[in-house]
Write a protein that holds these residues in place. Structure first.
Motif, PDB file in Angstrom:
ATOM      1  N   ALA A 185      34.682  -5.618  13.975  1.00 42.49           N
ATOM      2  CA  ALA A 185      34.180  -6.985  13.837  1.00 42.49           C
ATOM      3  C   ALA A 185      35.289  -7.999  13.587  1.00 42.49           C
ATOM      4  O   ALA A 185      35.061  -9.207  13.661  1.00 42.49           O
ATOM      5  CB  ALA A 185      33.157  -7.057  12.699  1.00 42.49           C
ATOM      6  N   VAL A 186      36.492  -7.530  13.274  1.00 48.23           N
ATOM      7  CA  VAL A 186      37.598  -8.455  13.022  1.00 48.23           C
ATOM      8  C   VAL A 186      38.098  -9.002  14.358  1.00 48.23           C
ATOM      9  O   VAL A 186      38.377  -8.253  15.290  1.00 48.23           O
ATOM     10  CB  VAL A 186      38.743  -7.759  12.260  1.00 48.23           C
ATOM     11  CG1 VAL A 186      39.940  -8.691  12.128  1.00 48.23           C
ATOM     12  CG2 VAL A 186      38.268  -7.319  10.886  1.00 48.23           C
ATOM     13  N   ARG A 187      38.196 -10.321  14.442  1.00 47.75           N
ATOM     14  CA  ARG A 187      38.606 -10.977  15.672  1.00 47.75           C
ATOM     15  C   ARG A 187      39.796 -11.890  15.408  1.00 47.75           C
ATOM     16  O   ARG A 187      39.946 -12.436  14.318  1.00 47.75           O
ATOM     17  CB  ARG A 187      37.453 -11.826  16.239  1.00 47.75           C
ATOM     18  CG  ARG A 187      36.283 -10.991  16.755  1.00 47.75           C
ATOM     19  CD  ARG A 187      36.648 -10.298  18.070  1.00 47.75           C
ATOM     20  NE  ARG A 187      35.514  -9.582  18.641  1.00 47.75           N
ATOM     21  CZ  ARG A 187      35.212  -8.329  18.398  1.00 47.75           C
ATOM     22  NH1 ARG A 187      35.983  -7.621  17.572  1.00 47.75           N
ATOM     23  NH2 ARG A 187      34.166  -7.746  18.957  1.00 47.75           N
ATOM     24  N   THR A 188      40.623 -12.074  16.423  1.00 51.01           N
ATOM     25  CA  THR A 188      41.755 -12.976  16.334  1.00 51.01           C
ATOM     26  C   THR A 188      41.588 -14.091  17.357  1.00 51.01           C
ATOM     27  O   THR A 188      41.380 -13.830  18.542  1.00 51.01           O
ATOM     28  CB  THR A 188      43.075 -12.237  16.584  1.00 51.01           C
ATOM     29  OG1 THR A 188      43.291 -11.284  15.543  1.00 51.01           O
ATOM     30  CG2 THR A 188      44.247 -13.209  16.596  1.00 51.01           C
ATOM     31  N   HIS A 189      41.657 -15.324  16.897  1.00 50.85           N
ATOM     32  CA  HIS A 189      41.602 -16.493  17.764  1.00 50.85           C
ATOM     33  C   HIS A 189      43.018 -17.070  17.830  1.00 50.85           C
ATOM     34  O   HIS A 189      43.635 -17.324  16.790  1.00 50.85           O
ATOM     35  CB  HIS A 189      40.636 -17.540  17.209  1.00 50.85           C
ATOM     36  CG  HIS A 189      39.294 -16.978  16.833  1.00 50.85           C
ATOM     37  ND1 HIS A 189      38.316 -16.683  17.759  1.00 50.85           N
ATOM     38  CD2 HIS A 189      38.778 -16.642  15.624  1.00 50.85           C
ATOM     39  CE1 HIS A 189      37.257 -16.196  17.137  1.00 50.85           C
ATOM     40  NE2 HIS A 189      37.508 -16.163  15.842  1.00 50.85           N
ATOM     41  N   LEU A 283      47.049 -19.092  15.211  1.00 52.59           N
ATOM     42  CA  LEU A 283      46.334 -17.821  15.178  1.00 52.59           C
ATOM     43  C   LEU A 283      45.497 -17.746  13.908  1.00 52.59           C
ATOM     44  O   LEU A 283      45.973 -18.087  12.829  1.00 52.59           O
ATOM     45  CB  LEU A 283      47.321 -16.655  15.229  1.00 52.59           C
ATOM     46  CG  LEU A 283      46.755 -15.250  15.254  1.00 52.59           C
ATOM     47  CD1 LEU A 283      47.632 -14.345  16.124  1.00 52.59           C
ATOM     48  CD2 LEU A 283      46.684 -14.660  13.838  1.00 52.59           C
ATOM     49  N   VAL A 284      44.249 -17.330  14.056  1.00 53.42           N
ATOM     50  CA  VAL A 284      43.378 -17.107  12.901  1.00 53.42           C
ATOM     51  C   VAL A 284      42.672 -15.770  13.084  1.00 53.42           C
ATOM     52  O   VAL A 284      42.086 -15.502  14.135  1.00 53.42           O
ATOM     53  CB  VAL A 284      42.326 -18.219  12.737  1.00 53.42           C
ATOM     54  CG1 VAL A 284      41.413 -17.917  11.543  1.00 53.42           C
ATOM     55  CG2 VAL A 284      42.981 -19.577  12.565  1.00 53.42           C
ATOM     56  N   THR A 285      42.754 -14.930  12.068  1.00 51.82           N
ATOM     57  CA  THR A 285      42.042 -13.657  12.049  1.00 51.82           C
ATOM     58  C   THR A 285      40.844 -13.807  11.123  1.00 51.82           C
ATOM     59  O   THR A 285      40.988 -14.235   9.973  1.00 51.82           O
ATOM     60  CB  THR A 285      42.957 -12.527  11.540  1.00 51.82           C
ATOM     61  OG1 THR A 285      44.101 -12.434  12.386  1.00 51.82           O
ATOM     62  CG2 THR A 285      42.224 -11.193  11.530  1.00 51.82           C
ATOM     63  N   GLU A 286      39.655 -13.471  11.627  1.00 48.33           N
ATOM     64  CA  GLU A 286      38.467 -13.565  10.787  1.00 48.33           C
ATOM     65  C   GLU A 286      37.483 -12.445  11.121  1.00 48.33           C
ATOM     66  O   GLU A 286      37.446 -11.983  12.256  1.00 48.33           O
ATOM     67  CB  GLU A 286      37.799 -14.931  10.935  1.00 48.33           C
ATOM     68  CG  GLU A 286      37.400 -15.339  12.317  1.00 48.33           C
ATOM     69  CD  GLU A 286      36.752 -16.720  12.335  1.00 48.33           C
ATOM     70  OE1 GLU A 286      36.835 -17.473  11.345  1.00 48.33           O
ATOM     71  OE2 GLU A 286      36.145 -17.031  13.359  1.00 48.33           O
ATOM     72  N   PRO A 287      36.756 -11.973  10.090  1.00 53.65           N
ATOM     73  CA  PRO A 287      36.826 -12.395   8.695  1.00 53.65           C
ATOM     74  C   PRO A 287      38.134 -11.961   8.029  1.00 53.65           C
ATOM     75  O   PRO A 287      38.856 -11.114   8.559  1.00 53.65           O
ATOM     76  CB  PRO A 287      35.636 -11.707   8.044  1.00 53.65           C
ATOM     77  CG  PRO A 287      35.432 -10.477   8.867  1.00 53.65           C
ATOM     78  CD  PRO A 287      35.779 -10.880  10.279  1.00 53.65           C
TER      79      PRO A 287
END
Length: 411
Positions: A185-189, A283-287
């Motif tokens: 479920a961890v995604r990187t934008h 870059l943002v990794t969420e959650p």
């Protein structure tokens, strides 16, 4: 194998990890910081630092701002050079407080010294090689040290057993890599830019003394003070640029071209004593949480250097996590920990909005004359419109952190 038991294992002794450890210690929560570099490497690696007003306030509350107050330089805004004219944006005049020019490695040193005085353990020269037990349930009042950090130190293997793990070890650290590997479920934008920054440290007197962005059809340049006789200067350069392609003469020639004005003398030149290349990326990794593992600072997000938000977001994340851990260890349940990612990400995405907007505004992306004239019109509006400057200043100086750093119950 050496084994250490604690409440929070902190991976990484950068601003995020050291600030978090300090916040926890003041609340009476045990932690152990594991850092792969030596103390000397950590405290001497020179990095720029703009310390936002909320970060300044937090460092004051933590009792680690004495040297910053003495040696830092208040930074209430910046200069913008556009169409060969120089404009000063004084955000303090809008009631927004002031940031501080203070090198990041000095702030890191201050936090390391404070840890020494408080008896806060930092394991230097210790590389983390594995994380285990992050997926064990985290229930109210638990004292089970199910999470484990495996590392190699100067004397051999080290195991740190903890209730939770804070990964403050940056973009290339094991914390982020582990989260991406174990949780689908961890995604990187992310967003890539076709340019980078060539930075030089030079023996020249700063003019002006506050930072200055110069906008040119040739590309952006940035000029900032590092004291009475040192400056840090940056050039926008194409991605993939090699340092060997930029001898001193070319650097100064290009800096002078981009900073040319009708209201100031030409840029002073001097000896270049250091140079570096900085990638420009978002870059943002969420959650920012996977079970008992929490991502903090650059382990969760990377900002363009425009506006210097990285250090401050690291402290902001640490504040949110410290507050949540304070609630948890005080017996208030895991609700605040479960909200950590959502709360931290609100300010992260706000900073992404600011940094992306500033990057697009100040940098030249292509040779399109239409795009250049649109950017000139945007800059003219910023110069002429106090409301536009006020909105920019609110984000530049720093918006309040999402939570206090100390849990105080319902008081």
């Amino acid at each position: 194998m050496k084994s250490i038991d604690t409440q929070v294992a902190v991976i990484g002794a950068g601003p995020a990890g050291l600030a978090l450890a300090r916040m926890l210690a003041v609340q009476g929560i045990e932690s152990v910081v594991v850092e792969r570099q030596s103390r000397h490497q950590l405290c001497t690696a020179q990095r720029a630092g703009i310390v936002e007003q909320p970060t300044r306030d937090t460092m004051h509350e933590l009792g680690v701002d004495a040297r910053m107050s003495r040696e830092g330089h208040e930074h209430a805004g910046f200069h913008l050079r556009h169409r060969r004219r120089t404009h000063h944006f004084d955000f303090r005049s809008f009631g927004g407080g002031a940031a501080m020019l203070y090198p990041q490695h000095h702030l890191v040193t201050d936090l390391v010294d404070a840890a020494d005085q408080a008896g806060q353990p930092i394991l230097f020269d210790t590389a983390v090689v594995a994380i285990d037990g992050h997926d064990m349930p985290l229930t109210t009042g638990t004292s089970s040290r199910a999470a484990t950090v495996q590392a190699i130190g100067p004397a051999g293997p080290v195991r740190v057993r903890a209730v939770t793990i804070a990964a403050c070890d940056g973009f290339h650290g094991i914390g982020r890599a582990h989260a991406l590997a174990v949780e689908a479920a961890v995604r990187t934008h992310s967003r890539s830019y076709p340019f980078g920054w060539l930075g030089v440290l030079a023996r020249t007197a700063p003019d002006p003394t506050e930072g200055m962005y110069c906008v040119s059809s040739r590309g952006m340049s940035l000029h900032s003070s590092r004291g009475a006789e040192l400056t840090r200067q940056y050039l926008q350069v194409p991605a993939g640029t090699a340092l060997r392609d930029w001898p001193d003469e070319r650097v100064w020639a290009e800096l002078r071209l981009r900073s040319a004005s009708d209201d100031h003398p030409p840029l002073a030149t001097g000896e270049i004593i250091d140079r570096t290349l900085i990638a420009v990326r978002s870059l943002v990794t969420e959650p920012m949480q996977v079970g008992r593992l929490f991502l903090v600072g650059d382990a969760a997000h990377i900002m363009p250097p425009t506006g210097a938000k990285g250090l401050n977001l690291a402290v902001s994340d640490a504040t949110v996590l410290s507050y949540a851990l304070g609630a948890f260890f005080a017996g208030a349940g895991s609700g605040e920990l479960d909200s950590y990612s959502d709360r931290a990400l609100r300010r992260v995405w706000q900073a992404q909005m600011f940094s992306t907007g500033m990057t697009d505004l100040l940098h030249t992306r292509d040779d399109d004359p239409h795009a250049w004239r649109i950017r000139c019109a945007q800059l003219d509006e910023l110069v002429a419109n106090p409301d536009a400057r006020r909105a920019l200043g609110r984000l530049y100086v720093g918006t309040p952190f999402p939570t206090p750093w100390r849990w105080q119950g319902n008081a």
